[in-house]
Scaffold this motif. Structure first.
Motif, PDB file in Angstrom:
ATOM      1  N   TYR A 169      33.258  47.781  51.144  1.00  0.00           N
ATOM      2  CA  TYR A 169      33.477  46.386  50.800  1.00  0.00           C
ATOM      3  C   TYR A 169      32.466  45.926  49.769  1.00  0.00           C
ATOM      4  O   TYR A 169      31.366  46.439  49.706  1.00  0.00           O
TER       5      TYR A 169
ATOM      6  N   ASP B  19      38.229  27.917  43.859  1.00  0.00           N
ATOM      7  CA  ASP B  19      39.101  29.027  44.242  1.00  0.00           C
ATOM      8  C   ASP B  19      38.640  30.269  43.481  1.00  0.00           C
ATOM      9  O   ASP B  19      38.448  30.217  42.265  1.00  0.00           O
TER      10      ASP B  19
ATOM     11  N   ASP C  75      39.811  34.036  42.674  1.00  0.00           N
ATOM     12  CA  ASP C  75      40.919  34.994  42.722  1.00  0.00           C
ATOM     13  C   ASP C  75      40.489  36.283  42.043  1.00  0.00           C
ATOM     14  O   ASP C  75      40.036  36.252  40.895  1.00  0.00           O
TER      15      ASP C  75
ATOM     16  N   THR D 176      41.827  39.204  40.305  1.00  0.00           N
ATOM     17  CA  THR D 176      43.127  39.526  39.712  1.00  0.00           C
ATOM     18  C   THR D 176      43.295  41.027  39.463  1.00  0.00           C
ATOM     19  O   THR D 176      44.388  41.491  39.206  1.00  0.00           O
TER      20      THR D 176
ATOM     21  N   ASN E 245      41.298  44.901  40.858  1.00  0.00           N
ATOM     22  CA  ASN E 245      40.217  45.622  41.514  1.00  0.00           C
ATOM     23  C   ASN E 245      40.602  47.084  41.616  1.00  0.00           C
ATOM     24  O   ASN E 245      41.483  47.438  42.391  1.00  0.00           O
TER      25      ASN E 245
ATOM     26  N   SER F 259      42.290  46.834  47.562  1.00  0.00           N
ATOM     27  CA  SER F 259      42.964  45.546  47.552  1.00  0.00           C
ATOM     28  C   SER F 259      41.931  44.432  47.602  1.00  0.00           C
ATOM     29  O   SER F 259      40.803  44.629  48.020  1.00  0.00           O
ATOM     30  N   SER F 260      42.340  43.276  47.166  1.00  0.00           N
ATOM     31  CA  SER F 260      41.431  42.148  47.168  1.00  0.00           C
ATOM     32  C   SER F 260      42.221  40.894  47.483  1.00  0.00           C
ATOM     33  O   SER F 260      43.435  40.876  47.392  1.00  0.00           O
ATOM     34  N   SER F 261      41.498  39.868  47.869  1.00  0.00           N
ATOM     35  CA  SER F 261      42.175  38.633  48.228  1.00  0.00           C
ATOM     36  C   SER F 261      41.472  37.467  47.567  1.00  0.00           C
ATOM     37  O   SER F 261      40.470  37.637  46.893  1.00  0.00           O
ATOM     38  N   ALA F 262      41.984  36.310  47.808  1.00  0.00           N
ATOM     39  CA  ALA F 262      41.404  35.091  47.248  1.00  0.00           C
ATOM     40  C   ALA F 262      40.514  34.448  48.305  1.00  0.00           C
ATOM     41  O   ALA F 262      40.654  34.697  49.487  1.00  0.00           O
ATOM     42  N   CYS F 263      39.566  33.633  47.850  1.00  0.00           N
ATOM     43  CA  CYS F 263      38.780  32.849  48.789  1.00  0.00           C
ATOM     44  C   CYS F 263      38.483  31.491  48.168  1.00  0.00           C
ATOM     45  O   CYS F 263      38.635  31.299  46.967  1.00  0.00           O
TER      46      CYS F 263
END
Length: 183
Positions: free
Chosen positions: A3, A163, A165, A167, A169, A173-177
Motif C-alpha cells: 500500500y 477530493d 482521485d 486516475t 496507478n 487498483s486505487s480509489s478516491a478519497c
C-alpha cells in the motif's frame, strides 16, 4: 508493503491554483519525516522564505526546503542527499542549462526524473497545473510516463473538502478519497 508509495515510484499531482497542493504535500512529507524517511520539497515557484512561512503555519518543522529550477541540479541534489521522498513544485518551473526546444526539454525532464527515481529508489512527486477547464497545462508526456497520476479538486458540495482521485496507478487498483482542508 503493498500500500502507499513504493520506492522508485514517480507520481504527478494536478490541481487548480489555490486548491492546497503545497499545504497537503508539506504535511505528507512531515508525516513521512516522523517515520524516519528523508524528504524534501523543492520549489521553482516559491522562494524558501515563502515555503518556510507556509511550513510554520502548518507546523511542518522537519522537511528540508529548496528553491531550484535546473533539472540536472535537482536530480544531483536528490541523489547526493539520499532522499527517500521528494516533491518538485512544479513542472512548468523546471528548466535546463542545455539548449533545446520545448518538446526536447519535456522529454529530457521526464527522462531525468524517472531515471533518478528508478536508479536510486526514490519516490518523486511532481506538481502539475490545471487549467480552469480541468485539463493539464502544458505537455502531457510526464503524466503519461509516471507511475501514478493524482488529481485534487475542491468538493462541489463543501468548499472545505478536497477530493483526491488517483486516475492512474501502475502498481494496483486505487480509489478516491475526500479530506478536509482547514485553515
Amino acid at each position: 508493503g503493498e500500500y502507499g508509495f513504493m520506492p522508485n515510484l514517480t507520481f504527478t499531482l494536478a490541481a487548480a491554483p489555490g486548491t492546497g497542493k503545497t499545504s497537503m504535500l508539506l504535511q505528507v512529507l512531515e508525516l513521512l519525516e516522523q517515520t524516519n524517511k528523508r524528504t524534501a520539497y523543492i520549489s521553482g515557484e516559491e522562494n524558501v522564505e515563502q515555503l518556510a512561512f507556509t511550513s510554520k503555519r502548518l507546523n511542518v518543522k522537519n522537511v528540508p526546503l529548496a528553491n531550484m529550477t535546473d533539472i540536472d541540479d535537482i536530480c544531483e541534489s536528490i541523489v547526493q542527499s539520499s532522499f527517500d521522498f521528494v516533491v518538485i513544485d512544479s513542472l512548468p518551473a523546471i528548466t535546463s542549462r542545455h539548449k533545446m526546444n520545448k518538446k526536447q526539454l519535456n522529454e529530457y525532464i521526464t527522462t531525468r526524473l524517472i531515471q533518478t527515481a528508478k536508479e536510486h529508489e526514490i519516490v518523486i512527486g511532481i506538481i502539475l497545473h490545471f487549467t480552469k477547464a480541468g485539463t493539464y497545462k502544458g505537455d502531457t508526456l510526464l503524466p503519461h510516463s509516471c507511475d501514478m497520476n493524482i488529481i485534487m479538486t475542491r468538493n462541489k458540495d463543501d468548499y472545505n473538502l478536497r477530493d483526491i482521485d488517483v486516475t492512474k496507478n501502475r502498481f494496483g487498483s486505487s480509489s478516491a478519497c475526500v479530506f478536509e482542508m482547514t485553515p
